[in-house]
Design an enzyme around this catalytic site. Sequence first.
Site, PDB file in Angstrom:
ATOM      1  N   GLN A   1       0.668  -1.427  -0.227  1.00 61.75           N
ATOM      2  CA  GLN A   1       0.103   0.325  -0.201  1.00 61.75           C
ATOM      3  C   GLN A   1       0.975   1.527   0.042  1.00 61.75           C
ATOM      4  O   GLN A   1       0.813   2.618  -0.069  1.00 61.75           O
ATOM      5  CB  GLN A   1      -0.738   0.076   1.561  1.00 61.75           C
ATOM      6  CG  GLN A   1      -0.310   0.124   2.507  1.00 61.75           C
ATOM      7  CD  GLN A   1       0.660  -0.522   3.262  1.00 61.75           C
ATOM      8  OE1 GLN A   1       1.477  -1.662   2.944  1.00 61.75           O
ATOM      9  NE2 GLN A   1       0.104  -0.687   4.691  1.00 61.75           N
TER      10      GLN A   1
ATOM     11  N   GLU B   1      -8.795  -0.245   1.717  1.00 65.25           N
ATOM     12  CA  GLU B   1      -9.702  -1.289   1.608  1.00 65.25           C
ATOM     13  C   GLU B   1     -11.438  -1.379   0.870  1.00 65.25           C
ATOM     14  O   GLU B   1     -11.984  -2.090  -0.243  1.00 65.25           O
ATOM     15  CB  GLU B   1     -10.395  -1.940   2.678  1.00 65.25           C
ATOM     16  CG  GLU B   1      -9.753  -2.511   3.288  1.00 65.25           C
ATOM     17  CD  GLU B   1     -10.235  -3.229   5.119  1.00 65.25           C
ATOM     18  OE1 GLU B   1     -10.960  -4.006   5.515  1.00 65.25           O
ATOM     19  OE2 GLU B   1      -9.837  -2.226   6.005  1.00 65.25           O
TER      20      GLU B   1
END
Lengths: 154, 787
Positions: free
Chosen positions: B489, B740
């Site tokens: 990420q 997410e």
Amino acid sequence: MTTITFMLNGERRSIAVEPWEILLDVVRDRLGIKSPKAGCNRGDCGTCTVLLDGRSVRSCLILAVEVDGHEITTLEGIAADGLTALQEAFLANDSFQCGFCAPGMIVTATELLRDTPHPTEGQIKEALAGNLCRCTGYRPIIEAVQSLGRRCHE
Amino acid sequence: MSDYRFIGAPVERLEGREKVSGAAQFVDDVEFGPNVHYAWVVESPHAHALIRGIDTSHAQGMPGVVAVFTGKDFAGLHFGLYMKDRFVLAADRVRFVGEQVAVVVARSPAAAQAAAAAVWVDYEPLPAVFDQMEALKDDGVRVHPELGNYEHVPWFFPKAGTNIAHWRKIRRGDAAQGFADADVVVDGVFTVPRYAHCAIEPHGAVALFDQSGRLTVWTASQSPHTQRNLFAETLAPLGLTHHDVRVITPYVGGGFGGKAGVTMEILAATLATKLRGKPVKLCWSREQEFYNTYQRLGLRSELRMGVKRDGAITALSHTLYWDAGAYVEYGANVVNAVGLSATGPYRIPHVVIDSLCIYTNLPPGGPYRGFGYSEFLFGLESMVDKASHAIGMDPVAFRRHNAIREGDVLAYGASMNPNGLLEAIDRVAEEIKWGEKEPPSSSTALVGKGFSLLWKAPAMPPNASSTAFLKFNEDGSINILISAMEIGQGVLTAMAQIAAEVLTVPPHKIRVETPDTDRNPYEWQTVASHITWSTGNAVRRAALDAREQIFAVAERALHIPQESLYLEDETLKCRTRPDFCLALRSFVISGIQTEDGTYRGGPIVGRGMFMPEYASAVSDPETGQGGHPNVHYTVGAAALTLEVDRQTGKMRVRKVVEALDAGKAINPRMVKAQIEGGLVQGLATVLYEDMRFDEHGRLANPNFTDYKIPTAMDIPDEIVPIIVEVPQPDGPFGARGIGEHPMLPAAPMVANALEDALGVRLTSMPLTAEKVALAVMEKEARHGQTA
């Protein structure tokens, strides 16, 4: 055990291997070259991609004895003198996230650009279709390869 | 316009060169020398059986075999994050196909695998249950007869003697009144199957219990400190403490929730304690990756929604039956999180939610990017379209009308945080040209558009916390020590940008590395999209702490008042003395020399911590009212243009747009990368991926040949990421997480686009071409048409 001799990233290596040992394990675990990764061990994911006499192969599907007398190049060999233009393009385009698929992906794309310096988007997608990436959604990888194709046009 | 120099800048990833050069080390790349031992597990072929006996004698005599262990060797060692229902090795009972019942340790992987095949297990097969509705029956199979005895967090409510491991209830307002007030009531039933994370790196763990009694475990994990905690707790009967256990996590090749908590790593850790001085390596195969880590939970949801003709939603009843699998130590919290949030981002006065965590004899369900929100949004956002159609209102106008706003009361009674949901809706509708019909590219194709909102809160214990240390080096460069994991990420870069902003040292002079629990300070886990917000706050505070130390030492050494000092371009400056300029590198290690030749200060080391002190999981079990279980929600909207062939059902995503409210995008380049990648992962669960179990509970497609994740050929024609920035009051520079969220709207927006294009409503995921074609045939047959 059979002794095989082959060129690994430009260096002659000899090693005794069992007839059932796969190239990926020999390169990683016995010769210490770690950029090819084990992701599925059945040729699906492409993280173990290396060049065999200049052609991309999945090293999990090649028996070590098959490379006797041949030439194997991994990402370490491709980037032996520093990052290539393609690797720089991967950086500039965020063509990786976790980085696990990157070595195999770059090896495959290196072969594509060598054989087809100005690939179409369709050719890029087809060439990369055997290398799975779960993070990026592929677009940034395609764009990195395209950016080099474009650069050649200039 | 912002005044920030590094926040919001498209900084290149700190670890990029390592990753594109092949230098980045993953756990399987770490060398342990010629004494490394390899473990291989013996797996249950039965979904449910009692273990009558295990004969390891033949395996033990095989070449290269060092030891064979069974559940008897690890009796009483059970573990779990929120509920201790999982076993290191099955003791007397197996509960899913593939569960580990014994383990062989040998000198080579091949020797371990061969010997595992020679371990003979005597099973007494039991009836098994694979469907959560079946598992609810009074007289059926009980997966955990001991459920009433399991230790669990206080906010879980297991029902002893049943298969219900947890039941989250929310009651707000008066649902009967809400439905009575409605002009129209619509309802629907939706099913979502299980899915696999498919990180390209499989799980791996190496453990060494050295001669001094110290246990070090190298793992591919999102949760080094949680792992240390669970290892120490689980192995406490063997005399281990937290002080003896160390977890080191190199780069992780994709997590998506699958490498959160503890799964197979506990085996390596436990085996090592029996083999002092021998590094024990356990690597999961791709097949095991599919069936013996976590899977996303399956869901059947039943919804009922009441609406007024003016467009207001009056009531929602949402019942969620989760197929949580054989062990729910982590998955039960997915069920809990959805129970709290199953209204979606809507203002609804009367709400009844029941979210039930149900044991089945399928692989353990657990965290997967989205933590249950993708699953419930499929049903909810499909129902929102249905309700808007029922009152003849445009689906986007209907969503806008009911969209939750700052200060609105949430289903559990707390109030909604500041958010840019309306802006997200408007920007997505504009970009997708909502309301405009587009021509198909062939005579058999139709084009439809689908819209969906999304929201998600971090699901975490109320006291989950993050910490950071920050230390300067002689040249004024910085090392930041955190235990947030880089899982793709880009956390290392985001944290460097935060510290850079405070200290004016550019990110490329800041090094942030993956953790080692002995050296790096505490972090709960890298999950829940909470790192940018929580660890970001800790890093910001560590940087502020360092800055205060810098100002304080300057005042002590140079007698310049602290209030007049500031940092600029890696130097210390003074507002009242324009000529004053002191390079950080000149004193951050060696201190500042005073007039008499002595020095003040010394190495600057900052410290920061963050815990949300307003959070609480204490609430009424029957209504869910009273606590503050979620710290905030990240909201967004998405839409796509879908072309579908009426005859074959084949679909092509022509364009997809998603807007997320990041609060403040620390690095917009990485936020957009999350949106692009997450959307493709989400669309794959709708269009391609399909997990199939046979009638004995065996997974039929645990590989990439038969479980289709997207390749470069399978992506949308165009993805447009949009960043909305309504600051989070307690976020670092206003930031909140978005990791997410990109996946969440994928399924409903495809279902809604299919209805727009074809007039058929699909309610069972995945929405494959086959299902679409069959639905069209059925509709045409009903209407007496020919295709």
